[in-house]
Enzyme design. Structure first.
Site, PDB file in Angstrom:
ATOM      1  N   ILE A   1       4.095  -0.582   8.214  1.00 13.22           N
ATOM      2  CA  ILE A   1       4.844  -1.772   7.797  1.00 13.22           C
ATOM      3  C   ILE A   1       6.231  -1.391   7.305  1.00 13.22           C
ATOM      4  O   ILE A   1       7.231  -2.007   7.673  1.00 13.22           O
ATOM      5  CB  ILE A   1       4.046  -2.548   6.732  1.00 13.22           C
TER       6      ILE A   1
ATOM      7  N   ARG B   1      -9.845  -6.114  -0.545  1.00 13.58           N
ATOM      8  CA  ARG B   1     -11.136  -6.199   0.140  1.00 13.58           C
ATOM      9  C   ARG B   1     -11.324  -5.171   1.254  1.00 13.58           C
ATOM     10  O   ARG B   1     -12.329  -5.190   1.930  1.00 13.58           O
ATOM     11  CB  ARG B   1     -11.312  -7.616   0.709  1.00 13.58           C
TER      12      ARG B   1
ATOM     13  N   HIS C   1       0.486 -16.611  -5.786  1.00 16.93           N
ATOM     14  CA  HIS C   1      -0.636 -16.173  -6.620  1.00 16.93           C
ATOM     15  C   HIS C   1      -0.173 -15.650  -7.974  1.00 16.93           C
ATOM     16  O   HIS C   1      -0.950 -15.079  -8.727  1.00 16.93           O
ATOM     17  CB  HIS C   1      -1.474 -15.109  -5.892  1.00 16.93           C
TER      18      HIS C   1
ATOM     19  N   CYS D   1      -0.129 -22.448 -26.005  1.00 16.56           N
ATOM     20  CA  CYS D   1       1.179 -23.072 -26.245  1.00 16.56           C
ATOM     21  C   CYS D   1       2.140 -22.920 -25.080  1.00 16.56           C
ATOM     22  O   CYS D   1       3.209 -23.537 -25.076  1.00 16.56           O
ATOM     23  CB  CYS D   1       1.810 -22.510 -27.524  1.00 16.56           C
TER      24      CYS D   1
ATOM     25  N   CYS E   1       1.461 -18.555 -31.535  1.00 17.21           N
ATOM     26  CA  CYS E   1       0.434 -19.500 -31.999  1.00 17.21           C
ATOM     27  C   CYS E   1      -0.953 -18.887 -32.167  1.00 17.21           C
ATOM     28  O   CYS E   1      -1.879 -19.565 -32.608  1.00 17.21           O
ATOM     29  CB  CYS E   1       0.346 -20.694 -31.050  1.00 17.21           C
TER      30      CYS E   1
ATOM     31  N   ASP F   1       1.997  -8.168  -7.552  1.00 13.12           N
ATOM     32  CA  ASP F   1       2.543  -6.925  -8.128  1.00 13.12           C
ATOM     33  C   ASP F   1       3.997  -7.029  -8.573  1.00 13.12           C
ATOM     34  O   ASP F   1       4.518  -6.121  -9.223  1.00 13.12           O
ATOM     35  CB  ASP F   1       2.375  -5.760  -7.151  1.00 13.12           C
TER      36      ASP F   1
ATOM     37  N   THR G   1       0.830  -1.209   0.000  1.00  9.81           N
ATOM     38  CA  THR G   1       0.000   0.000   0.000  1.00  9.81           C
ATOM     39  C   THR G   1       0.867   1.264   0.000  1.00  9.81           C
ATOM     40  O   THR G   1       0.486   2.278  -0.586  1.00  9.81           O
ATOM     41  CB  THR G   1      -0.971   0.027   1.203  1.00  9.81           C
TER      42      THR G   1
ATOM     43  N   ASN H   1       0.653  -6.002  11.038  1.00  5.63           N
ATOM     44  CA  ASN H   1      -0.531  -5.763  10.212  1.00  5.63           C
ATOM     45  C   ASN H   1      -1.394  -4.672  10.820  1.00  5.63           C
ATOM     46  O   ASN H   1      -1.401  -4.480  12.037  1.00  5.63           O
ATOM     47  CB  ASN H   1      -1.353  -7.061  10.082  1.00  5.63           C
TER      48      ASN H   1
END
Length: 253
Positions: A235, A31, A118, A129, A154, A101, A23, A217
């Site tokens: 953080i 969310r 992720h 391909c 392709c 990111d 951030t 956090n």
């Protein structure tokens, strides 16, 4: 600082990062109150694999959004750089990230010490391909008028190497993450509510194998009670403070 002392005594640290570490680089979480999906529920559809593959219009909108959100223009912040310093000192066993990111790589974290569970928005691959490459040339094609650029090898559909809804997480990265969690002596969760599974379970694995737990956090997590230290502060500043440690007495070789 209690966290500094814990890190200083540790020889094998595993760090799990979530949206909160980015951030300060100008990337919103998904969310939270100002999150990407909170403000624009349509964005979640653009990251659903069945919709993406079956709808050229969805792909056109997705490519436009990748340019408009500016995620590819963001730079690593002090928090990302602090974790590179931890690696340089030989204390970081593995950095597990839920973020797509690419900022840990951009900061200098070595791929062998990084598990992007992720995926990474800065690379693309062809679903037909399997050809892979950086996203920048594809973005240039979009800016030059190709609304849904196909694979040049392709003609197949291109997508970022990000795990979409409906896709499986990369097995090798999951195995590396859980293996590191089993053997570490300190697990640090940064900028994550520890609510995304299965990767949040790495914290439990570490705890059950005797590791210390630090949580950094802005919001409470389900594991705060089991943590040795919970830090609710900036953080970037917190990680920067940890990175100013003298070299640990025990170094990994």
């Amino acid at each position: 600082h209690q966290v500094r002392q814990l890190v200083e005594r540790s020889s094998s640290v595993v760090v799990l990062t979530g949206a909160g570490i980015s951030t300060d680089s100008g990337i919103p979480d998904f969310r939270g109150p100002n999150g990407l999906w909170t403000k624009d529920p349509e964005a979640e559809k653009l990251a659903t694999i069945d919709v993406y593959l079956s709808s050229p219009d969805t792909r056109r909108r997705a490519w436009r959004r990748r340019i408009e959100t500016g995620v590819l223009d963001r730079e690593p912040n002090a928090g990302h750089r602090a974790l590179v310093e931890l690696e340089r000192r030989g204390q970081l066993d593995l950095l597990i990230t839920q973020n797509i990111d690419g900022l840990h790589r951009a900061a200098g974290t070595h791929p062998s010490r990084l598990a992007e569970v992720h995926g990474n928005v800065r690379e693309v691959h062809c679903v037909a391909c399997g050809a892979r490459g950086p996203i920048e040339p594809v973005i240039e094609r979009v800016e030059c008028g190709e609304e849904d650029p196909p694979c040049e090898a392709c003609g197949g559909i291109l997508k970022p190497t990000v795990v979409f809804f409906g896709e499986s997480l990369p097995e090798d990265d999951l195995e590396r993450a859980f293996g590191a969690a089993e053997r570490c002596d300190l697990f640090i969760a940064v900028g994550t509510t520890l609510g995304v599974y299965p990767i949040a379970e790495t914290a439990v694995v570490a705890l059950n194998n005797g590791a210390g737990l630090v949580i950094i956090n802005g919001d409470p997590t389900p594991y705060d009670r089991r943590a040795d230290v919970v830090v609710c502060a900036s953080i970037s500043e917190t990680l920067s403070g940890i990175a100013q440690l003298p070299p640990a007495g025990v170094q990994n070789t």
